[in-house]
Design a protein around this motif. Structure first.
Motif, PDB file in Angstrom:
ATOM      1  N   MET A 142       0.824  -1.207   0.000  1.00 29.02           N
ATOM      2  CA  MET A 142       0.000   0.000   0.000  1.00 29.02           C
ATOM      3  C   MET A 142       0.861   1.261   0.000  1.00 29.02           C
ATOM      4  O   MET A 142       0.516   2.262  -0.646  1.00 29.02           O
ATOM      5  CB  MET A 142      -0.931  -0.004   1.212  1.00 29.02           C
ATOM      6  CG  MET A 142      -2.051   1.022   1.123  1.00 29.02           C
ATOM      7  SD  MET A 142      -3.300   0.626  -0.134  1.00 29.02           S
ATOM      8  CE  MET A 142      -4.326  -0.536   0.786  1.00 29.02           C
ATOM      9  N   ARG A 145       1.896   2.136  -3.485  1.00 28.02           N
ATOM     10  CA  ARG A 145       0.788   2.733  -4.226  1.00 28.02           C
ATOM     11  C   ARG A 145       0.606   4.207  -3.837  1.00 28.02           C
ATOM     12  O   ARG A 145       0.413   5.074  -4.694  1.00 28.02           O
ATOM     13  CB  ARG A 145      -0.499   1.948  -3.956  1.00 28.02           C
ATOM     14  CG  ARG A 145      -1.749   2.550  -4.580  1.00 28.02           C
ATOM     15  CD  ARG A 145      -2.959   1.699  -4.291  1.00 28.02           C
ATOM     16  NE  ARG A 145      -2.909   0.441  -5.009  1.00 28.02           N
ATOM     17  CZ  ARG A 145      -3.321   0.287  -6.266  1.00 28.02           C
ATOM     18  NH1 ARG A 145      -3.795   1.318  -6.938  1.00 28.02           N
ATOM     19  NH2 ARG A 145      -3.256  -0.891  -6.841  1.00 28.02           N
ATOM     20  N   GLU A 261     -13.173  -5.345   8.928  1.00 24.01           N
ATOM     21  CA  GLU A 261     -13.141  -4.149   8.079  1.00 24.01           C
ATOM     22  C   GLU A 261     -14.275  -3.172   8.372  1.00 24.01           C
ATOM     23  O   GLU A 261     -14.042  -1.976   8.575  1.00 24.01           O
ATOM     24  CB  GLU A 261     -13.181  -4.552   6.610  1.00 24.01           C
ATOM     25  CG  GLU A 261     -13.213  -3.368   5.661  1.00 24.01           C
ATOM     26  CD  GLU A 261     -13.201  -3.786   4.206  1.00 24.01           C
ATOM     27  OE1 GLU A 261     -13.280  -2.886   3.347  1.00 24.01           O
ATOM     28  OE2 GLU A 261     -13.110  -5.001   3.914  1.00 24.01           O
ATOM     29  N   TYR A 275     -12.792   5.878   3.838  1.00 24.49           N
ATOM     30  CA  TYR A 275     -12.235   4.693   3.164  1.00 24.49           C
ATOM     31  C   TYR A 275     -11.947   5.000   1.693  1.00 24.49           C
ATOM     32  O   TYR A 275     -12.776   5.578   0.987  1.00 24.49           O
ATOM     33  CB  TYR A 275     -13.249   3.552   3.276  1.00 24.49           C
ATOM     34  CG  TYR A 275     -12.973   2.368   2.376  1.00 24.49           C
ATOM     35  CD1 TYR A 275     -12.147   1.329   2.789  1.00 24.49           C
ATOM     36  CD2 TYR A 275     -13.540   2.293   1.112  1.00 24.49           C
ATOM     37  CE1 TYR A 275     -11.896   0.244   1.968  1.00 24.49           C
ATOM     38  CE2 TYR A 275     -13.302   1.207   0.283  1.00 24.49           C
ATOM     39  CZ  TYR A 275     -12.477   0.189   0.710  1.00 24.49           C
ATOM     40  OH  TYR A 275     -12.236  -0.882  -0.117  1.00 24.49           O
ATOM     41  N   GLU A 276     -10.757   4.558   1.230  1.00 24.52           N
ATOM     42  CA  GLU A 276     -10.408   4.682  -0.179  1.00 24.52           C
ATOM     43  C   GLU A 276     -10.110   3.340  -0.836  1.00 24.52           C
ATOM     44  O   GLU A 276     -10.475   3.120  -1.982  1.00 24.52           O
ATOM     45  CB  GLU A 276      -9.183   5.601  -0.362  1.00 24.52           C
ATOM     46  CG  GLU A 276      -9.502   7.067  -0.194  1.00 24.52           C
ATOM     47  CD  GLU A 276      -8.549   7.966  -0.955  1.00 24.52           C
ATOM     48  OE1 GLU A 276      -7.468   7.497  -1.385  1.00 24.52           O
ATOM     49  OE2 GLU A 276      -8.884   9.157  -1.120  1.00 24.52           O
ATOM     50  N   ARG A 277      -9.435   2.458  -0.118  1.00 17.67           N
ATOM     51  CA  ARG A 277      -9.008   1.208  -0.762  1.00 17.67           C
ATOM     52  C   ARG A 277      -8.720   0.147   0.288  1.00 17.67           C
ATOM     53  O   ARG A 277      -8.356   0.460   1.418  1.00 17.67           O
ATOM     54  CB  ARG A 277      -7.746   1.463  -1.604  1.00 17.67           C
ATOM     55  CG  ARG A 277      -7.196   0.264  -2.353  1.00 17.67           C
ATOM     56  CD  ARG A 277      -6.001   0.659  -3.200  1.00 17.67           C
ATOM     57  NE  ARG A 277      -6.381   1.544  -4.278  1.00 17.67           N
ATOM     58  CZ  ARG A 277      -6.821   1.126  -5.464  1.00 17.67           C
ATOM     59  NH1 ARG A 277      -6.926  -0.172  -5.695  1.00 17.67           N
ATOM     60  NH2 ARG A 277      -7.131   2.000  -6.404  1.00 17.67           N
ATOM     61  N   ARG A 278      -8.892  -1.102  -0.099  1.00 20.34           N
ATOM     62  CA  ARG A 278      -8.520  -2.232   0.739  1.00 20.34           C
ATOM     63  C   ARG A 278      -7.537  -3.112  -0.019  1.00 20.34           C
ATOM     64  O   ARG A 278      -7.498  -3.101  -1.253  1.00 20.34           O
ATOM     65  CB  ARG A 278      -9.759  -3.050   1.146  1.00 20.34           C
ATOM     66  CG  ARG A 278     -10.319  -3.891   0.031  1.00 20.34           C
ATOM     67  CD  ARG A 278     -11.732  -4.344   0.287  1.00 20.34           C
ATOM     68  NE  ARG A 278     -11.865  -5.230   1.416  1.00 20.34           N
ATOM     69  CZ  ARG A 278     -11.903  -6.559   1.340  1.00 20.34           C
ATOM     70  NH1 ARG A 278     -11.765  -7.166   0.159  1.00 20.34           N
ATOM     71  NH2 ARG A 278     -12.086  -7.285   2.420  1.00 20.34           N
ATOM     72  N   HIS A 279      -6.730  -3.875   0.731  1.00 20.42           N
ATOM     73  CA  HIS A 279      -5.755  -4.781   0.121  1.00 20.42           C
ATOM     74  C   HIS A 279      -5.642  -6.014   1.018  1.00 20.42           C
ATOM     75  O   HIS A 279      -5.514  -5.882   2.241  1.00 20.42           O
ATOM     76  CB  HIS A 279      -4.400  -4.081  -0.009  1.00 20.42           C
ATOM     77  CG  HIS A 279      -3.285  -4.946  -0.512  1.00 20.42           C
ATOM     78  ND1 HIS A 279      -3.324  -5.593  -1.731  1.00 20.42           N
ATOM     79  CD2 HIS A 279      -2.077  -5.273   0.038  1.00 20.42           C
ATOM     80  CE1 HIS A 279      -2.198  -6.269  -1.905  1.00 20.42           C
ATOM     81  NE2 HIS A 279      -1.434  -6.092  -0.846  1.00 20.42           N
ATOM     82  N   THR A 286      -5.289  -4.739   4.783  1.00 18.73           N
ATOM     83  CA  THR A 286      -4.707  -3.403   4.916  1.00 18.73           C
ATOM     84  C   THR A 286      -5.685  -2.402   4.334  1.00 18.73           C
ATOM     85  O   THR A 286      -6.233  -2.623   3.251  1.00 18.73           O
ATOM     86  CB  THR A 286      -3.353  -3.310   4.187  1.00 18.73           C
ATOM     87  OG1 THR A 286      -2.451  -4.274   4.735  1.00 18.73           O
ATOM     88  CG2 THR A 286      -2.747  -1.922   4.339  1.00 18.73           C
ATOM     89  N   LEU A 287      -5.918  -1.305   5.038  1.00 18.58           N
ATOM     90  CA  LEU A 287      -6.867  -0.283   4.616  1.00 18.58           C
ATOM     91  C   LEU A 287      -6.155   1.037   4.324  1.00 18.58           C
ATOM     92  O   LEU A 287      -5.197   1.409   5.015  1.00 18.58           O
ATOM     93  CB  LEU A 287      -7.905  -0.027   5.712  1.00 18.58           C
ATOM     94  CG  LEU A 287      -8.872  -1.162   6.028  1.00 18.58           C
ATOM     95  CD1 LEU A 287      -9.715  -0.813   7.260  1.00 18.58           C
ATOM     96  CD2 LEU A 287      -9.769  -1.474   4.837  1.00 18.58           C
ATOM     97  N   LEU A 288      -6.636   1.734   3.302  1.00 18.95           N
ATOM     98  CA  LEU A 288      -6.167   3.076   2.992  1.00 18.95           C
ATOM     99  C   LEU A 288      -7.327   4.044   3.214  1.00 18.95           C
ATOM    100  O   LEU A 288      -8.405   3.894   2.630  1.00 18.95           O
ATOM    101  CB  LEU A 288      -5.692   3.161   1.536  1.00 18.95           C
ATOM    102  CG  LEU A 288      -5.255   4.546   1.060  1.00 18.95           C
ATOM    103  CD1 LEU A 288      -4.042   5.042   1.834  1.00 18.95           C
ATOM    104  CD2 LEU A 288      -4.968   4.538  -0.444  1.00 18.95           C
ATOM    105  N   ARG A 290      -8.432   8.388   3.894  1.00 20.98           N
ATOM    106  CA  ARG A 290      -7.988   9.770   3.656  1.00 20.98           C
ATOM    107  C   ARG A 290      -8.829  10.718   4.503  1.00 20.98           C
ATOM    108  O   ARG A 290     -10.050  10.553   4.637  1.00 20.98           O
ATOM    109  CB  ARG A 290      -8.107  10.144   2.184  1.00 20.98           C
ATOM    110  CG  ARG A 290      -7.517  11.539   1.859  1.00 20.98           C
ATOM    111  CD  ARG A 290      -7.627  11.843   0.380  1.00 20.98           C
ATOM    112  NE  ARG A 290      -6.867  10.916  -0.424  1.00 20.98           N
ATOM    113  CZ  ARG A 290      -5.572  11.056  -0.717  1.00 20.98           C
ATOM    114  NH1 ARG A 290      -4.883  12.090  -0.235  1.00 20.98           N
ATOM    115  NH2 ARG A 290      -4.952  10.168  -1.468  1.00 20.98           N
TER     116      ARG A 290
END
Length: 292
Positions: A142, A145, A261, A275-279, A286-288, A290
């Motif tokens: 992440m 990215r 999550e 929330y923007e993205r998960r992996h 893993t969470l992204l 902002r």
């Protein structure tokens, strides 16, 4: 101390349901849990809880009373684990891990790292995080990215463990980096690892419980925060973490299982982190996020 693993075997829906009931009750406890598909029984999942052996009877009663006396008709198994240094035993000979442009390796694989762009040498030891665990590797995925679109000026690594994430940031961006851990041994080990990797002067390491250290006031709000801990501490840290993140700053959270999550995202949304993205890597989330 000797540990005992208490565990259920179940189909995936039942195993997830057990985790959704037990995990929230364990947020303030110093215990580890795991949810995974059994390698020897495809389609069969295992939920495990690791406790001190001397406390096992109390934990068994607590688990069954929480789930109901019959435990959904499932058998609560137990296994006493050998009293070994599991970190060193299991990690000292692991192969290198590649997470995007990051190549994390032990000293025994130093030759393989010569032509890698961002090589990070971390040996197994007294602090968590060698890059082999799915949470650490997921954070590195992440981070790569994020750095393609974002050039942070101030970055925090909360719960730095061995320092691998802070070292990765120091090698791949120009931010002022503050890395902290609640454990003074981890702080010391991380500082030594940073020096070994040639970035000792680029990272400030401090021992801190959450955001209590005055260093956070000196650094000011960060535009990149990484916190690879566990769901319980991450929930408790949400208001403070949000307060120390500048507007439009990004936050990378890990140490999470996929079924956690929704709870984490909802908790952080209340603090203005969206929330923007998960992996998913090796079964870990893993969470992204902002900040608005």
């Amino acid at each position: 101390m000797t540990q005992t693993r208490l565990y259920f075997f179940a189909r995936k829906p039942e195993a997830n349901h057990i985790a959704s009931i037990l995990d929230p009750t364990l947020d303030d406890e110093i215990v580890s849990t795991a949810l995974f598909e059994d390698e020897k029984q495809p389609g069969v999942w295992c939920y495990s809880l690791y406790v001190e052996t001397q406390e096992v009877d109390g934990w068994k009663q607590r688990i069954l009373s929480t789930l109901g006396s019959d435990g959904f008709g499932l058998t609560l198994n137990e296994e006493v684990l050998p009293d070994l240094d599991w970190v060193t035993q299991s990690l000292e000979q692991l192969a290198p891990v590649e997470a995007g442009q990051y190549f994390v390796h032990g000293s025994h694989d130093r030759a393989l790292a010569k032509n890698k762009r961002f090589a990070i040498e971390i040996d197994a030891g007294q602090a968590f995080g060698t890059g082999h665990h799915g949470t650490t590797a997921g954070c590195l995925d992440m981070l790569e990215r994020v750095l393609k679109k974002h050039a942070p000026q101030v970055a925090y690594d909360i719960g730095c463990g061995s320092g691998v994430l802070a070292i990765a940031m120091a090698k791949s961006c120009q931010a002022a980096i503050l890395a902290t851990d609640i454990d003074p041994i981890s702080t010391r080990v991380a500082r030594e690892n940073a020096a070994l990797n040639g970035v000792g002067n680029a990272i400030r390491f401090e021992t801190a419980n959450g955001f209590s250290n005055t260093a956070f006031t000196e650094y000011g709000p960060a535009d990149l925060v990484m916190a690879n801990i566990l769901a319980g501490p991450l929930t408790g840290l949400a208001p403070h973490l949000a307060a120390h993140t500048m507007p439009s700053g990004v936050v990378i959270l890990s140490g999470l299982l996929p079924h956690q999550e929704a709870r984490i995202v909802a908790n952080y949304r209340l603090q203005g982190l969206i929330y923007e993205r998960r992996h998913i890597r090796d079964g870990w989330l893993t969470l992204l996020l902002r900040k608005h």
